[in-house]
Design a protein around this motif. Structure first.
Motif, mmCIF file in Angstrom:
data_model
loop_
_atom_site.group_PDB
_atom_site.id
_atom_site.type_symbol
_atom_site.label_atom_id
_atom_site.label_comp_id
_atom_site.label_asym_id
_atom_site.label_seq_id
_atom_site.Cartn_x
_atom_site.Cartn_y
_atom_site.Cartn_z
ATOM 1 N N ASP A 62 23.957 -33.598 -6.288
ATOM 2 C CA ASP A 62 23.019 -32.944 -7.216
ATOM 3 C C ASP A 62 22.202 -33.947 -8.019
ATOM 4 O O ASP A 62 21.887 -33.716 -9.200
ATOM 5 C CB ASP A 62 23.778 -32.013 -8.178
ATOM 6 N N TRP A 64 19.121 -34.544 -7.708
ATOM 7 C CA TRP A 64 17.786 -34.023 -7.982
ATOM 8 C C TRP A 64 17.706 -33.317 -9.329
ATOM 9 O O TRP A 64 16.623 -33.184 -9.897
ATOM 10 C CB TRP A 64 17.344 -33.090 -6.853
ATOM 11 N N THR A 65 18.859 -32.878 -9.858
ATOM 12 C CA THR A 65 18.858 -32.177 -11.141
ATOM 13 C C THR A 65 18.660 -33.124 -12.315
ATOM 14 O O THR A 65 18.393 -32.670 -13.426
ATOM 15 C CB THR A 65 20.173 -31.405 -11.337
ATOM 16 N N ARG A 66 18.805 -34.420 -12.078
ATOM 17 C CA ARG A 66 18.659 -35.373 -13.187
ATOM 18 C C ARG A 66 17.711 -36.533 -12.863
ATOM 19 O O ARG A 66 17.529 -37.428 -13.704
ATOM 20 C CB ARG A 66 20.037 -35.932 -13.571
ATOM 21 N N THR A 68 13.843 -37.550 -11.354
ATOM 22 C CA THR A 68 12.521 -37.112 -10.897
ATOM 23 C C THR A 68 12.215 -37.661 -9.504
ATOM 24 O O THR A 68 11.453 -37.040 -8.748
ATOM 25 C CB THR A 68 11.429 -37.574 -11.879
ATOM 26 N N GLU A 71 13.996 -35.398 -7.039
ATOM 27 C CA GLU A 71 13.312 -34.106 -7.040
ATOM 28 C C GLU A 71 11.989 -34.189 -6.281
ATOM 29 O O GLU A 71 11.617 -33.261 -5.538
ATOM 30 C CB GLU A 71 13.069 -33.612 -8.463
ATOM 31 N N TYR A 96 21.380 -28.503 -1.897
ATOM 32 C CA TYR A 96 21.768 -29.614 -2.763
ATOM 33 C C TYR A 96 21.543 -30.931 -2.034
ATOM 34 O O TYR A 96 21.267 -30.953 -0.829
ATOM 35 C CB TYR A 96 23.223 -29.487 -3.218
ATOM 36 N N THR A 242 28.291 -25.379 -9.308
ATOM 37 C CA THR A 242 28.423 -24.282 -10.265
ATOM 38 C C THR A 242 28.062 -23.002 -9.524
ATOM 39 O O THR A 242 26.940 -22.872 -9.025
ATOM 40 C CB THR A 242 27.485 -24.467 -11.469
ATOM 41 N N GLY A 256 17.549 -23.090 -9.203
ATOM 42 C CA GLY A 256 18.524 -23.997 -8.597
ATOM 43 C C GLY A 256 18.442 -24.085 -7.096
ATOM 44 O O GLY A 256 19.033 -24.998 -6.491
#
Length: 266
Positions: A62, A64-66, A68, A71, A96, A242, A256
């Motif tokens: 994960d 990409w969630t934190r 750039t 992402e 993910y 999650t 998400g």
């Protein structure tokens, strides 16, 4: 670039295919920079595998969630389109990302496994893109049991960190592929930066350690097609990290799980 129709046929027959030179130098540099950042700032799901003091195999999820950079890769690189076209889907929805770094001298194997039993996902249009940014000769690259995505069986996952089986799944243990390699059609390729392997969620795969002098840095992105649905299995589940607020049987959607590519948009 090789013919996508040929790659799709190989994917359907074997559960995996390789595409050559589909990510250019700018995307490889972005992924290298993103990996450097991730190694310096591990996330909450990061792990180091192997005996204490000798953990030379690093994994994280994960990013990409934190980041750039990760992402940007997810949303703008060719990955979503390639996944969608190889799966034969009209869409590609992102599930993910996963980072897998084997340092020189790492003896830790990636154990033989199927991906989908780790995930709360049903459907046939489920795939991963395995993208190395270093040379990955076939003796250190990902390997596959050709055609195993058609076996019709899901096998119990195990934890990469210590090999312990997942609890409460009710699934049988995977046969010992490594001990009886000659019984199976083992597929492997020499993979260069810019190449990628795309493989189906139920194909059995694993990877050797990395005794060579060079690092083996890999970004895996996971993609869902038209028929993929949220399906929480019995017992332990790893992905999503999650569990989403989705009813059982619903398509993945929302911030998400962005649908990055649609065939009608090309």
């Amino acid at each position: 670039m090789q013919n996508l129709d040929t790659a799709r046929q190989n994917y359907e027959r074997n559960g995996a295919c390789i595409l050559r030179s589909v990510f250019d130098a700018s995307w490889l540099k972005l992924v290298e920079n993103a990996i450097d950042e991730a190694l310096q700032n591990p996330g909450p799901h990061s792990e180091r595998y192997g005996p204490a003091g000798a953990e030379r195999f690093f994994g994280d999820l994960d990013m990409w969630t934190r980041s750039t950079l990760f992402e940007k890769f997810v949303r703008e690189s060719p990955a979503a389109r390639l996944a969608g076209e190889i799966m034969g889907s009209s869409t590609a929805t992102f599930l993910y990302d996963q980072l897998l770094v084997k340092e020189p001298g790492s003896q830790e194997r990636t154990p033989w496994h199927q991906d989908q039993p780790y995930w709360a996902v049903s459907g046939r249009q489920v795939s991963s893109i395995w993208l190395p940014v270093d040379e990955a000769p076939k003796d250190v690259a990902l390997q596959f049991v050709g055609g195993s995505h058609k076996w019709g069986h899901a096998y119990n996952p195990s934890h990469f960190a210590d090999g312990t089986p997942y609890v409460g799944t009710g699934l049988p243990e995977l046969p010992d592929i490594e001990a009886e390699r000659d019984k199976y059609d083992i597929l492997a390729w020499d993979v260069s930066p810019g190449d990628c392997i795309i493989f189906q969620g139920m194909v059995v795969h694993g990877a050797p350690g990395n005794p060579r002098a060079g690092r083996r840095r890999v970004l895996s992105t996971r993609w869902l097609g038209d028929d993929a649905r949220y399906s929480k299995p019995k017992g332990e589940v790893a992905i999503p990290t999650t569990l989403p607020d989705l009813p059982d049987g619903a398509p993945f959607e929302g911030p998400g799980f962005p649908t990055v590519w649609r065939a009608s948009s090309t």
